[in-house]
Design a protein around this motif. Sequence first.
Motif, short mmCIF file in Angstrom:
data_model
loop_
_atom_site.label_atom_id
_atom_site.label_comp_id
_atom_site.label_asym_id
_atom_site.label_seq_id
_atom_site.Cartn_x
_atom_site.Cartn_y
_atom_site.Cartn_z
N VAL A 1 -76.05 23.82 -2.22
CA VAL A 1 -77.15 24.53 -2.86
C VAL A 1 -77.59 25.72 -2.00
O VAL A 1 -77.75 26.83 -2.51
CB VAL A 1 -78.35 23.58 -3.13
CG1 VAL A 1 -79.57 24.37 -3.55
CG2 VAL A 1 -77.98 22.58 -4.21
N ILE A 2 -77.70 25.51 -0.69
CA ILE A 2 -78.09 26.63 0.19
C ILE A 2 -77.06 27.75 0.11
O ILE A 2 -77.40 28.93 -0.03
CB ILE A 2 -78.26 26.15 1.65
CG1 ILE A 2 -79.40 25.13 1.73
CG2 ILE A 2 -78.56 27.33 2.57
CD1 ILE A 2 -79.67 24.59 3.11
N GLY A 3 -75.80 27.38 0.16
CA GLY A 3 -74.73 28.38 0.04
C GLY A 3 -74.82 29.13 -1.28
O GLY A 3 -74.71 30.35 -1.32
N SER A 4 -75.05 28.38 -2.37
CA SER A 4 -75.12 29.00 -3.69
C SER A 4 -76.32 29.91 -3.81
O SER A 4 -76.27 30.94 -4.49
CB SER A 4 -75.20 27.93 -4.78
OG SER A 4 -74.18 27.00 -4.62
N VAL A 5 -77.43 29.54 -3.17
CA VAL A 5 -78.62 30.38 -3.22
C VAL A 5 -78.32 31.74 -2.59
O VAL A 5 -78.66 32.78 -3.15
CB VAL A 5 -79.81 29.69 -2.50
CG1 VAL A 5 -80.91 30.68 -2.20
CG2 VAL A 5 -80.36 28.57 -3.37
N ILE A 6 -77.64 31.73 -1.47
CA ILE A 6 -77.27 33.00 -0.83
C ILE A 6 -76.28 33.76 -1.70
O ILE A 6 -76.42 34.95 -1.96
CB ILE A 6 -76.66 32.74 0.56
CG1 ILE A 6 -77.69 32.03 1.45
CG2 ILE A 6 -76.20 34.04 1.21
CD1 ILE A 6 -77.13 31.55 2.77
N TYR A 7 -75.30 33.03 -2.19
CA TYR A 7 -74.22 33.64 -2.97
C TYR A 7 -74.74 34.28 -4.27
O TYR A 7 -74.28 35.34 -4.69
CB TYR A 7 -73.19 32.56 -3.28
CG TYR A 7 -72.02 32.97 -4.11
CD1 TYR A 7 -71.13 33.92 -3.65
CD2 TYR A 7 -71.79 32.38 -5.35
CE1 TYR A 7 -70.03 34.29 -4.41
CE2 TYR A 7 -70.69 32.73 -6.11
CZ TYR A 7 -69.82 33.69 -5.62
OH TYR A 7 -68.74 34.03 -6.38
N THR B 1 -73.31 30.66 -10.41
CA THR B 1 -73.15 29.48 -9.56
C THR B 1 -72.09 28.54 -10.14
O THR B 1 -71.30 27.96 -9.40
CB THR B 1 -74.49 28.74 -9.40
OG1 THR B 1 -75.48 29.68 -9.02
CG2 THR B 1 -74.39 27.67 -8.34
N VAL B 2 -72.06 28.44 -11.46
CA VAL B 2 -71.04 27.60 -12.09
C VAL B 2 -69.65 28.10 -11.73
O VAL B 2 -68.73 27.33 -11.48
CB VAL B 2 -71.24 27.59 -13.63
CG1 VAL B 2 -70.00 27.02 -14.32
CG2 VAL B 2 -72.47 26.78 -14.00
#
Lengths: 253, 231
Positions: free
Chosen positions: B100-106, B164-165
């Motif tokens: 989730v943290i990675g996806s938030v940045i991404y 994100t998906v």
Amino acid sequence: MKRLFGILMFSTGLLVSSQVFAETANIAVAANFTKTIEAVGKVFEKETGHHVKFSFGPTGKLYAQIRNGAPFDAFFGADERRPKKTIEDGNGVADSYFVYAQGQIVLYSAKFPVKDQPLDVLKAAEFNHLAVANPKTAPYGERAVSYLKSKGLYDGVKSKIVNGESIAHAFQYVVTRNAEIGFVAMSQVVDPQSPVYGKGQYWVVPQTDYKPINQGALITKRGKDNEAVKAFMKFIKTPKAIEIIKQFGYNVS
Amino acid sequence: MLEIFGTEINLGPIWLTLEVAAITTLVLLVVGTPLAWWMAQMRSSNKVFLEALVALPLVLPPTVLGFYLLIIFNPTGPVTEFLRFFGFEGQLTFSKTGLVIGSVIYSLPFAVQPLMHAFEAIPQRLLDAAATLRAGVLDRFFSVVLPLSQRGFLVAATLTFAHTVGEFGVVLMVGGNIPGETRMVSIDIFDHVESLEYDQAHILSAMMLVFALVVLMLVYGLNRRFGVKVG
């Protein structure tokens, strides 16, 4: 001045003539063999004047690319299945197939005494994560898992296993210390340029305890008349090339 | 397990993907809104730097981001230590929290950019008028800003969720492919292709394709009807 000009002309002539006979081969290579084949390629180019260009990737992706018309003259896989399938598909020259190297598995850790007590370390399982290449897609991972199962250790470590997509990826987990221990390829720890070279410890899993990781290669249909590919396939079976391959931690039989 | 055209499809990765995408969207709306508002109000030249910083994940290869995350998420690294301070236990890599943290940045630019554009389009005089009526900062935000930028929120949420998906590189690098924890759809497809299970790969890929198409049509539909600026 005149003499210098003459030498220049002569050497230019040499250069041009050598290029006339030299051909270029595009070769698809499984990622785990990257450094090794580059080292072999360098010697090959020096000795024959031919050129080799390597494309690296996961074996399944390379297989799919060749199946869909990718311009590769030869295919060096990480296992036997997908190179053989390429021949079955009609995209490879059947009698060009051979096993060019056998991968060796090692258990590596920067933290645990795996060199002297590998099985005790695995049994105690005092680590949070054990990195293993994905057994479904990477032969190194598949052999590591079946080794663990054959020793009755799998159930004890199962919940701690994290899968890298390839052996290189599993190795990354260990190098960055996200996993404290992992099954990686010998080629990754014996390479002097490896980030773990001389650090931590590794234990070579006895070859008798798992099915050999045969890595198969072949000439593709596209490459069957390419002189550079033919020369390279011959070269990689010479003692000189085998010597290099062994230095990088592979077996050749 | 679900059977489509006689091929068994494991639905686990799909549910996990939807879950991670939903949490990421929620987090990004909460974190992205003040950030976008702050940037929209900014007049100094610092704004250029911030805008560039927010847009970085758009141009950086996800593998670069994933590689950096792998290094800074390391169990003895600064980020984990920092979170430990607040009572966090466990490890960021190979966990849903890390994903989730990675996806938030991404996905950051996909949330912040539409929001910022929506905020910028709000006339200053409306806010001034509300202020003269003694509306506090929060009051102004909920009664003026929010209603005027709801389409911006809609676009931000849709794009963040969809992006994100479709994430691959970051998940691949920091995930560890653990079923139910980090094995998302894109990784699952990759594995199917690698192991020559083309039927499963085809079905999952087609599902992703249809999903992406529907989402994009939704966004462009919103654009056309309401003139919401994206990107």
